[in-house]
Design an enzyme around this catalytic site. Structure first.
Site, PDB file in Angstrom:
ATOM      1  N   HIS A  35       0.849  -1.198   0.000  1.00  0.00           N
ATOM      2  CA  HIS A  35       0.000   0.000   0.000  1.00  0.00           C
ATOM      3  C   HIS A  35       0.881   1.243   0.000  1.00  0.00           C
ATOM      4  CE1 HIS A  35      -3.766   2.173   0.827  1.00  0.00           C
ATOM      5  NE2 HIS A  35      -3.060   2.926   1.669  1.00  0.00           N
ATOM      6  N   ASP A  37       1.008   5.332   0.016  1.00  0.00           N
ATOM      7  CA  ASP A  37       0.247   6.534   0.385  1.00  0.00           C
ATOM      8  C   ASP A  37       0.908   7.776  -0.182  1.00  0.00           C
ATOM      9  OD1 ASP A  37      -1.896   5.570   2.153  1.00  0.00           O
ATOM     10  OD2 ASP A  37      -0.226   4.831   3.369  1.00  0.00           O
ATOM     11  N   HIS A  68      -2.657   4.758  -3.135  1.00  0.00           N
ATOM     12  CA  HIS A  68      -3.709   5.557  -2.495  1.00  0.00           C
ATOM     13  C   HIS A  68      -3.342   7.026  -2.643  1.00  0.00           C
ATOM     14  CE1 HIS A  68      -5.698   6.642   1.660  1.00  0.00           C
ATOM     15  NE2 HIS A  68      -6.293   7.241   0.643  1.00  0.00           N
ATOM     16  N   MET A  70      -3.784  10.801  -2.125  1.00  0.00           N
ATOM     17  CA  MET A  70      -4.412  11.837  -1.279  1.00  0.00           C
ATOM     18  C   MET A  70      -3.897  13.172  -1.801  1.00  0.00           C
ATOM     19  SD  MET A  70      -3.905   9.779   2.295  1.00  0.00           S
ATOM     20  CE  MET A  70      -2.713   8.667   1.550  1.00  0.00           C
ATOM     21  N   MET A 139     -11.780   4.814   4.764  1.00  0.00           N
ATOM     22  CA  MET A 139     -10.800   5.279   5.745  1.00  0.00           C
ATOM     23  C   MET A 139     -11.376   5.114   7.152  1.00  0.00           C
ATOM     24  SD  MET A 139      -8.237   6.292   3.922  1.00  0.00           S
ATOM     25  CE  MET A 139      -7.264   6.807   5.347  1.00  0.00           C
ATOM     26  N   GLY A 144      -3.817  11.375   6.306  1.00  0.00           N
ATOM     27  CA  GLY A 144      -2.712  12.317   6.461  1.00  0.00           C
ATOM     28  C   GLY A 144      -1.562  11.756   7.258  1.00  0.00           C
ATOM     29  N   GLY A 146       0.096   8.216   9.621  1.00  0.00           N
ATOM     30  CA  GLY A 146       0.029   6.868  10.164  1.00  0.00           C
ATOM     31  C   GLY A 146      -0.089   6.949  11.680  1.00  0.00           C
ATOM     32  N   ASP A 175      -8.482   1.230   5.791  1.00  0.00           N
ATOM     33  CA  ASP A 175      -7.190   1.890   5.975  1.00  0.00           C
ATOM     34  C   ASP A 175      -7.234   2.814   7.184  1.00  0.00           C
ATOM     35  OD1 ASP A 175      -4.723   3.099   5.625  1.00  0.00           O
ATOM     36  OD2 ASP A 175      -5.204   4.009   3.682  1.00  0.00           O
ATOM     37  N   GLY A 176      -6.394   2.490   8.177  1.00  0.00           N
ATOM     38  CA  GLY A 176      -6.239   3.376   9.320  1.00  0.00           C
ATOM     39  C   GLY A 176      -6.476   2.680  10.648  1.00  0.00           C
ATOM     40  N   GLY A 177      -5.423   2.618  11.460  1.00  0.00           N
ATOM     41  CA  GLY A 177      -5.575   2.058  12.801  1.00  0.00           C
ATOM     42  C   GLY A 177      -5.841   0.569  12.845  1.00  0.00           C
ATOM     43  N   SER A 198       1.733   1.171  10.881  1.00  0.00           N
ATOM     44  CA  SER A 198       2.509   1.042  12.116  1.00  0.00           C
ATOM     45  C   SER A 198       2.409  -0.351  12.730  1.00  0.00           C
ATOM     46  CB  SER A 198       2.106   2.130  13.119  1.00  0.00           C
ATOM     47  OG  SER A 198       0.750   2.415  13.028  1.00  0.00           O
TER      48      SER A 198
END
Ligand code: DX5
Ligand code: ZN
Length: 225
Positions: A35, A37, A68, A70, A139, A144, A146, A175-177, A198
């Site tokens: 992935h 970003d 991805h 942004m 999302m 914006g 990680g 995507d995210g967390g 992360s």
């Protein structure tokens, strides 16, 4: 027809001083997709990397490149990302007034097309483009950065988007967390692809990346039943 869950480590959390080694390491450690970003400091409040950095990483793995974007505007840069080695290019519904045109352009470049929704955007805005996409990316953080906390309100949206997609061959990516704790929530709701930055790269070693990818995959697969 349950598909296996795919794990897509986000290079945003890798060591930027050795990106070639990092993508090769997560490839060997079991990543399904890579992935990527791309942030412009305008659509999102951070700047990451562009097509030439992706082209450089392309030489270090054969894995599927999930790009991805942004950025705004997006249309002037689609050809550059396709040429740099993207397999799938995702654009935010919020990034401009011509979502339909952007998706047409991605497919005209011979690439798979994805559409992305921020946590605060209602899924109705993508209903009219579902026949033009291969993937919907939802999302679960505000884009914006990680390392942000998973926004649980999005889980219900995953269910609604799954129902909206119906029998169409469209993957749902989250995507995210994403961690072994949050992966089951979205996997049970219908997610097919899980991005993890992360939670994978925090290990700092290839063995650790392998353990982290396996833990997210196992938690997600268990929740799917
Ligand atoms: C955020 C990016 C994510 C990010 C995820 O704008 O789109 O892909 O790298 O990072 P984690 O997994 O750390 O939340
Ligand atoms: Zn992303």
């Amino acid at each position: 027809m349950t598909r296996p869950v795919l794990i897509a480590p986000s290079v945003l959390a890798a060591d930027f001083a050795k990106l070639g080694e990092e993508v090769a390491a997560v490839d060997r450690a079991g990543a399904d997709w890579i992935h990527l970003d791309v942030m412009d400091g305008h659509f999102v409040p951070n700047i990451s990397y562009g097509p030439e950095v992706i082209r450089a990483m392309r030489r270090h793995t054969k894995k599927f490149f999930d790009v991805h974007l942004m950025i705004a505007p997006v249309d002037p840069y689609l050809a550059a990302f396709a040429d740099a080695g993207a397999d799938l290019i995702s654009v935010h519904a919020e990034a401009g007034p011509h979502l339909h045109r952007s998706l047409q352009a991605i497919r005209a470049l011979g690439k798979q097309a994805g559409v992305v929704l921020n946590p605060g955007t209602h899924e109705s805005v993508i209903e009219h483009v579902l026949d033009r996409v291969d993937l919907v990316l939802l999302m679960t953080v505000n884009p914006g950065f990680g390392g942000q906390a998973f926004i649980p309100e999005v889980v219900e949206k995953v269910r609604r988007v799954k129902a909206m997609i119906g029998a169409r061959p469209i993957l749902i990516e989250i995507d995210g967390g994403i961690t072994p704790e949050t992966a089951p929530l979205v996997a049970a709701a219908g997610a097919d692809v899980l991005v993890a930055g992360s939670a994978v790269f925090k290990a700092g070693t290839e063995e650790g990346y392998g353990r982290n990818i396996a833990a997210i995959r196992a938690a997600a697969e268990a929740a799917r039943g």
